[in-house]
Every structure is written in structure tokens, then in C-alpha cells.
Design a protein around this motif. Sequence first.
Motif, PDB file in Angstrom:
ATOM      1  N   ASP A 273      28.888  58.455  52.850  1.00 40.96           N
ATOM      2  CA  ASP A 273      27.691  57.619  52.779  1.00 40.96           C
ATOM      3  C   ASP A 273      28.002  56.123  52.746  1.00 40.96           C
ATOM      4  O   ASP A 273      27.098  55.300  52.643  1.00 40.96           O
ATOM      5  N   ALA A 274      29.286  55.746  52.840  1.00 37.83           N
ATOM      6  CA  ALA A 274      29.633  54.327  52.914  1.00 37.83           C
ATOM      7  C   ALA A 274      29.390  53.827  54.331  1.00 37.83           C
ATOM      8  O   ALA A 274      29.623  54.545  55.298  1.00 37.83           O
ATOM      9  N   MET A 275      28.926  52.604  54.436  1.00 34.00           N
ATOM     10  CA  MET A 275      28.624  52.084  55.761  1.00 34.00           C
ATOM     11  C   MET A 275      28.877  50.584  55.821  1.00 34.00           C
ATOM     12  O   MET A 275      28.915  49.893  54.790  1.00 34.00           O
ATOM     13  N   ILE A 276      29.043  50.106  57.046  1.00 35.86           N
ATOM     14  CA  ILE A 276      29.201  48.676  57.306  1.00 35.86           C
ATOM     15  C   ILE A 276      27.921  48.188  57.958  1.00 35.86           C
ATOM     16  O   ILE A 276      27.458  48.751  58.954  1.00 35.86           O
ATOM     17  N   PHE A 277      27.332  47.157  57.372  1.00 33.82           N
ATOM     18  CA  PHE A 277      26.094  46.592  57.907  1.00 33.82           C
ATOM     19  C   PHE A 277      26.414  45.460  58.881  1.00 33.82           C
ATOM     20  O   PHE A 277      27.527  44.928  58.909  1.00 33.82           O
ATOM     21  N   THR A 278      25.432  45.101  59.673  1.00 34.42           N
ATOM     22  CA  THR A 278      25.534  43.863  60.441  1.00 34.42           C
ATOM     23  C   THR A 278      25.732  42.724  59.439  1.00 34.42           C
ATOM     24  O   THR A 278      24.909  42.542  58.530  1.00 34.42           O
ATOM     25  N   SER A 279      26.830  41.989  59.570  1.00 34.55           N
ATOM     26  CA  SER A 279      27.156  41.040  58.497  1.00 34.55           C
ATOM     27  C   SER A 279      28.145  39.989  58.982  1.00 34.55           C
ATOM     28  O   SER A 279      28.772  40.120  60.040  1.00 34.55           O
ATOM     29  N   GLN A 280      28.264  38.941  58.161  1.00 35.92           N
ATOM     30  CA  GLN A 280      29.253  37.890  58.336  1.00 35.92           C
ATOM     31  C   GLN A 280      30.081  37.824  57.055  1.00 35.92           C
ATOM     32  O   GLN A 280      29.530  37.665  55.962  1.00 35.92           O
ATOM     33  N   THR A 281      31.394  37.948  57.182  1.00 33.95           N
ATOM     34  CA  THR A 281      32.278  37.988  56.028  1.00 33.95           C
ATOM     35  C   THR A 281      33.455  37.060  56.267  1.00 33.95           C
ATOM     36  O   THR A 281      34.006  37.022  57.368  1.00 33.95           O
ATOM     37  N   SER A 282      33.838  36.317  55.237  1.00 38.23           N
ATOM     38  CA  SER A 282      35.056  35.511  55.325  1.00 38.23           C
ATOM     39  C   SER A 282      35.668  35.404  53.941  1.00 38.23           C
ATOM     40  O   SER A 282      35.007  35.653  52.931  1.00 38.23           O
ATOM     41  N   ASP A 283      36.935  35.027  53.915  1.00 39.13           N
ATOM     42  CA  ASP A 283      37.627  35.005  52.624  1.00 39.13           C
ATOM     43  C   ASP A 283      38.590  33.830  52.549  1.00 39.13           C
ATOM     44  O   ASP A 283      39.301  33.526  53.512  1.00 39.13           O
ATOM     45  N   ALA A 284      38.584  33.169  51.388  1.00 38.38           N
ATOM     46  CA  ALA A 284      39.532  32.102  51.093  1.00 38.38           C
ATOM     47  C   ALA A 284      40.520  32.528  50.018  1.00 38.38           C
ATOM     48  O   ALA A 284      41.378  31.750  49.621  1.00 38.38           O
ATOM     49  N   GLY A 285      40.391  33.774  49.531  1.00 38.37           N
ATOM     50  CA  GLY A 285      41.179  34.265  48.408  1.00 38.37           C
ATOM     51  C   GLY A 285      42.636  34.511  48.773  1.00 38.37           C
ATOM     52  O   GLY A 285      43.020  34.389  49.923  1.00 38.37           O
ATOM     53  N   PRO A 286      43.485  34.886  47.791  1.00 36.06           N
ATOM     54  CA  PRO A 286      43.079  35.104  46.400  1.00 36.06           C
ATOM     55  C   PRO A 286      42.900  33.799  45.638  1.00 36.06           C
ATOM     56  O   PRO A 286      43.603  32.827  45.884  1.00 36.06           O
ATOM     57  N   ARG A 287      41.972  33.844  44.713  1.00 37.13           N
ATOM     58  CA  ARG A 287      41.686  32.653  43.912  1.00 37.13           C
ATOM     59  C   ARG A 287      42.869  32.302  43.006  1.00 37.13           C
ATOM     60  O   ARG A 287      43.234  31.137  42.874  1.00 37.13           O
ATOM     61  N   PHE A 288      43.446  33.321  42.359  1.00 37.79           N
ATOM     62  CA  PHE A 288      44.576  33.117  41.452  1.00 37.79           C
ATOM     63  C   PHE A 288      45.769  33.938  41.932  1.00 37.79           C
ATOM     64  O   PHE A 288      45.607  35.072  42.398  1.00 37.79           O
ATOM     65  N   ASP A 289      46.954  33.382  41.761  1.00 34.93           N
ATOM     66  CA  ASP A 289      48.163  34.144  42.067  1.00 34.93           C
ATOM     67  C   ASP A 289      48.405  35.233  41.026  1.00 34.93           C
ATOM     68  O   ASP A 289      48.975  36.284  41.344  1.00 34.93           O
ATOM     69  N   HIS A 290      47.994  34.969  39.797  1.00 36.07           N
ATOM     70  CA  HIS A 290      48.204  35.911  38.686  1.00 36.07           C
ATOM     71  C   HIS A 290      46.866  36.574  38.366  1.00 36.07           C
ATOM     72  O   HIS A 290      45.953  35.949  37.837  1.00 36.07           O
ATOM     73  N   ARG A 291      46.760  37.865  38.693  1.00 32.73           N
ATOM     74  CA  ARG A 291      45.532  38.633  38.439  1.00 32.73           C
ATOM     75  C   ARG A 291      45.945  39.839  37.601  1.00 32.73           C
ATOM     76  O   ARG A 291      46.297  40.897  38.124  1.00 32.73           O
ATOM     77  N   GLY A 292      45.940  39.647  36.272  1.00 34.13           N
ATOM     78  CA  GLY A 292      46.693  40.539  35.411  1.00 34.13           C
ATOM     79  C   GLY A 292      45.904  41.423  34.489  1.00 34.13           C
ATOM     80  O   GLY A 292      44.767  41.139  34.113  1.00 34.13           O
ATOM     81  N   VAL A 293      46.561  42.515  34.093  1.00 28.16           N
ATOM     82  CA  VAL A 293      46.032  43.467  33.115  1.00 28.16           C
ATOM     83  C   VAL A 293      47.076  43.633  32.020  1.00 28.16           C
ATOM     84  O   VAL A 293      48.258  43.837  32.300  1.00 28.16           O
ATOM     85  N   PHE A 294      46.641  43.510  30.782  1.00 25.16           N
ATOM     86  CA  PHE A 294      47.507  43.742  29.618  1.00 25.16           C
ATOM     87  C   PHE A 294      47.146  45.088  29.005  1.00 25.16           C
ATOM     88  O   PHE A 294      45.962  45.380  28.782  1.00 25.16           O
ATOM     89  N   ILE A 295      48.161  45.918  28.752  1.00 30.34           N
ATOM     90  CA  ILE A 295      47.918  47.170  28.032  1.00 30.34           C
ATOM     91  C   ILE A 295      48.906  47.286  26.882  1.00 30.34           C
ATOM     92  O   ILE A 295      50.044  46.824  26.968  1.00 30.34           O
TER      93      ILE A 295
END
Length: 805
Positions: free
Chosen positions: A224-246
Motif C-alpha cells: 500500500d506504499a505509493m509515490i505521488f506526483t511530487s517535487q523532492t530535494s535534499d540538502a542533508g544531512p544536517r548534522f554529521d553526528h546523528r547519535g543514539v545513546f544506550i
Amino acid sequence: MPNWYIACVDYELCSAKNLDFTKVSTDYGFTFNRPNFVTEFRGDQMTKRDILDASTVPIAQDVWMMNNNLKVVENGKSVEKYGLPILPNPSNYKSTPSTLQIQNGIEQPNNGIPIHSRKWVYEYLEAKACPTPICTNCMPNGSGGGTQCKCQVLEERQNYGEKCIPSASTQCSTWLIRVGYVHDVKWKLSTSSDIVFDVSSCNEIPEAVSFITKLIDKVRETPDAMIFTSQTSDAGPRFDHRGVFIDVARNFYPATTITTLMTIMQRVNLNVLHIKLADNEGWRLEIPELPILTELGASRCHDPAGHSCLMPQLGSGADVESHGTGFYSVSEFKGLLADAQRKGITIIPELGAPGHSKAAITAMKERSGDPSKEGDFRLCDENQISMSADAHGFYNNAMNPCVNGTKNFLELVTKSLWQNMEEFSQSLKHVHIGGNQVNLEVLENSPACQAIMADRKISAEDILHEFFQVWYVEMASNVGFQIHAWQDVLTYKDEKTGFNEVYPFGDWQLANGTSLTAYHQRSRWNTTDTEVGHLLANAGYKTVLMPTTHLNFDAAQSPDPQMRGSMNDARFSDLVKVFSFRPMNFYENSLYDFWGNKQTTPGCQESATLRCTKLTTPENIVGIHAGIWSQEILEGNHFFKQLFPRLFAFAQRAWAEGSWESESRTNPWDIFQEQKFLEDFNYFRYSLRYELDTMERTKIQYHLPKPGAYTNNGGWGFNTLLKYNDIMFRKKGDQSWLSLSKVAEYANTATLMEMVTCGKSFTSNFQPHYISPPMEFWFNGNNPDGASSIFLSCAMLLLSVFYLV
């Protein structure tokens, strides 16, 4: 905590009579947050931390209103925002679904852009030749005109292997891929009957290909996933460090749990996993040269003599087999490092010192009593006296920097850790040295430290700083590690002003090529700690922000007694709060104070006793970090339910800056009424549904929020924050959950009802596998403590229902 037991106090007498301990027979199970042997909480007063606590338990109307306020309204009507089926969303996305793609408000997957199945003609252009092009072997199309290229990375993901060959009688759709023709973003994707995929340069090809292949794979695996008529662009990643602490020290999770987490992290572009491997409650990594660290320090059980295990804590019980026992062998740890390397994740192990070290201190004390063991690894001054506990209630839990054993121990452990990591890439050679919450009284009451302080006329804090600056950081740096540390290592309190100050970055003895990254973790609004992240960044430190108010995921997800979680620095942190985090506009994140009072001004108000430093070097904010401390997280399913779905909102903020983040506001709450924020959140929420589908397919539990209810104009409204999940109902006390239409018989009676948000999977008799804690409400009548009062007239039909979000 579960697993209570009664112990015999006189150890010698009890041992002689074979009376060690007696376990209390209790049900280990949980009803949502509550252990089954604990009476159900009813009413606000039973849920408050203190008489000052202003938090209230949301009732059904409150929840409905909060959810309803998140809808997007255009021209007076609520509208849906149809996003991508993956997370994180790129920095710019706008869909314009056709009337074929959305019919009567319902998506039509068969009419989506068949990015995964159409027989495309691939055309490829490069402004200049790339070493690793996306497509190759471009040849003329013959009678159809144009060129057709070989794009293996895309073609291998198509459901139809053969190409479309254009001719006079065959019209083919074109997928045009260009490199070097856009420069304002890293890549741009336009989807309609044809596709145009622009990549800014050869260097951005890996990231662009990663996005497009992830998108194709998601549509292929999810009907049921679909792609719509759309415009997409990306400037990411915003941060080099995208972290999780456990935290696996307080309560232990096996390597399989960590591997599962890293799989999800890779899917949503999180790239740092910081693992706390040692604390007061356990040492979790095998050090072959010191086997007692895990023989004793990785186990908890009832042993008053302390020869075989640490004492039970955090509900681990009297038996050694529990969530309080476990460690990673060298081979298991290397397996985690190898898996992380494959997934593009940096593991940062933390074997912190000198505080939070009761497990190591206990193990080394036991070792020192064995005359067959060589080397001095004792971590305490045998004559020191500790009169007070640290922030977590432990006495004598700081390694003493004034005795030789501490440096011997840390040098051995650091080199052993390096040997585990040496064979892996440089990106994995990081270590976190800890350094937080050291009880200075341990040093002040140590004769060894007292002699140094008297001789050199310095304080205990000076000794601690020299331990880090002159020795520990330099030693770990010379071994080869990149260094990470909590803010406590790098800051001090100015006794005259009361403000926090930062040690100069240039004072640290770092080997060439070594970085030193600071973590700002504690943050209560309008305190001297609030500005510390800015202070560190302005002083030249690479700085990672980890505010407890938003990104401590051991906190509850609602101020509700049925929600598991710590109540230390944030009474709760829900999905919307995490999504709203503005790391580069830090002071405007102040939604509540410590006691749960709403804040209507930014979280740092300059005064004679409070300084609010502005961020002058934003380039030094290198990342953000979400964390989960495990004191109350006893099992693997609890672990994942605390992390998700909040970690998906965190991943979005770590990857892309919202257009609404940088604007200044006098009231932090104004953000939740702004159109840009609401649109962004609803695009995210649309994408989230597909991540949650994947979670359920892989049998990983996630938190389900309570639904809300409201009555309006003769009808009922029910909603849930996870708007694509179903809501089910039952009369309180009944066993089975029912659809709305099947509880209509209770509409004319004073009946106490329960409703839940459901997961996506159901049993053969239509019962949900996963549900939220129940929300109580009355169709008609009374209002018990903690239940909402929603009235329904006898003439009102339950079937006149509206769902609003």
C-alpha cells in the motif's frame, strides 16, 4: 520494581542455619507500566513527584484536543498531507496528488508512480565524467530516438527485468538522471509520468543513490506504499553526528538487541551508537587481562559477602539469572563492531571514569585480596571515608585518581579496548571517557588526596581536572582513540559568579589528529546549566546536544501512571515534543519547567544570577544525541517501546532542518499553531505509518499512545496521535476489544468504557496483538478519578461518529 525478596540480616547466623534469603512470590508480569503486584494508580495525586508537581494526567478530552490541534487546515477545511513512505523525509518535499491517486480521500496505490515496476527507459547525462557513474553503456534508442542506458542499481530493483524498447508503436516512460546540473541542493527528484533525478555532483552520488534505492525498496516490499506526483530535494544531512545513546550497564541487553537497533538506525540514517558499558550496577565488556570484572562485576545476585556478584538492584532479584546479569565477550563485541561497520554506524563505547564506578571498584577490591594476582589495580584509597552518596545513592563509587591502581587500571582497560577495535576502520576508533557526576567528597576524604591538596595548595576539583587534562585524555589520545566526554569534564563552576565556565580547548594534550567532542546532556530551563552547550561550542569544542527535556527516551511518553519512564529532568517527552526540538534555537525549546508548569517565554531569561550566552559558532554544533538510561527498562520489549516511535522523530530532526525552526518566538508554544510546523509534522506522520508497518512485520514493539474522545453536535469524536492506527473499544472489565459499531448498545447507559490505540496486526478472532494502555471514558454519567466525563444523551446514536485529527 519486581522481584522483591526478604534477606536474613545476620550473615554468619543465617549461613549457619541455611537461611540466606526468601523470595516473595510475586507475578513478574506487567500491566502496561505497572507491575502486577502493585495496586492501580487512580487520580492525579497518586502520580505526582512532589507537592510542587503541576503535571496532570490527560483525560480523554485533553488527548482528543491535543491530537485535533495537529491537523492542517486550508480554506477552513482539514486536509491530508501525503508524504513519502520512508524516513527521514528530505529537507524539501511537496506532493501534488492527482485525482487518480487520491479518490474520496483514499490513496490508490495502483495509480502511484510505479518507480519499482515500470519498464523505464533510462537516460543519463553528466556535466563532467564521474569515477563511479550511476548509469553506463548509453546507446542510441534507434527508431524511438534518444538514448538508453544501463542503470544496474535501479534495474535490479525493478519487478520487471526487461527494458522498454521504444518504437513507432510503443511509448516508453523516461527516467532521466543528470549529474552536475543542479547546485542549490544535493539532489532533486521530480516524479510524474516521467522521472527526473538530478544529482549536484559526483561526490553526492552515494547519498543520492542511497535515497532512491531505499525509496524503491520500500514501495516494493509494502503493497500500500505509493509515490505521488511530487517535487523532492535534499540538502542533508544536517548534522554529521546523528547519535543514539544506550545504557546496558544498569540493565543488560544481549547483542541481538543491539544488532536489531542498528538495523533500524541504518534505515533512518542514524550513524552513531554510544554504548554505556560500565556503571555502578554492572561492568558489561570482557577484559581478558582482568576476568573478575565480568565474573563478579557483570552479575547481580544476593551475596552479602560480595565475593561472587554485585548486590541486587533495579528489580533484578536474588537470583543471578536476571536482566541485571550479562556482558559482551570479546568476540561478541567485535561482532557488533563488524555489524556497525557494514551499516555505516560508529560505535562509541563508554567505560567511564572516575565516577559511576562501583562495579569496577568492587571487582578490583575482590581481586586485591587474592595474593596470586599480580599488579596493583585497586581503585580506592583504603583509608578514605565517604560520608555522602552520589546523585544515584552510591557511596565510595568514584575511582580515586590519587592512587596508582586507578591509572594502571584505566590504561590496561583502554589498551584492551583498542585491541578489540584496532582491526576496524578509523571511523570506529572512538571512546567516551565519561566523567560525569563525580562525588568529590571521595577525594576530599582520601588521605592520599589530602596529602596532595595540602602539598600543592589545590582543591579536589583541581585534582580531578588534572586527572583528565594531564593524564586520562592524553593517554587515550596516544593510544589512538578519538575522545568524547560529558560536559562535566570540560566545565567548572566559577565560585565568585556561580556561572559555569569552560576550560580552554587549547589546554588539552591531544595527539595529532585527535578530536575532543563535548556532550551537553543536562538541561533544565532558566538554570546556569542551560547555556553550557553554547559555551562549549563557542570555546571551540565539537559539541553534541542531548537535552534531557526532549531527548531522554527513558522518560515517560505522557504524564500518565500507565506510561513507563523516569521522572528526573522531564516528566515526559512525547512524539510531538521530540519532533519540535530546535537544536539551533536552543532556548526556545522550553515548554515546561521541572515541575511541569508551562513556560510562555524562552528558557533562558537573563538576570543577575542567570547568563544566557548566545551561540556564535554554530558550525561547532556537530550533532544531536538521543539517549535511553536503563534503570527502569527491564526487558528488550520495554527497551524498544521506550525508543519508538520517538526515535523516528529524532531521526527527522537530525537529518533535516525544518523551515520553521530558525524563527524567533516570544512564546515557545506558538510553534504548534504555525502552518509550516503542522505541514511538516503531518508529512512526517504519513511517512511514520510505513516505518511502524515495518516494525510490526519484524515483530518489534513500539509505544502506542492512548486515544482521545470528544462529543460534538450529537456525535462522538475519537482520535489517536498515530492517526493511521485503529481504535477499539470495550466495556471496562470485558475481555475482548470491539470495533466502534459493536459497542453501540452501551450508548444509552451510564457505562464506563475503555478504548485503545491498536497496532496493525490482529489475531484470527480480530484481537490486536499490540495495544496502548486503555483510556477510560463514560458514555453517560459519573466521572471517577482519572476517567473522562463525556456525556451522551439517550437519543444520541453512537454510530454518528466523526474521526478528527
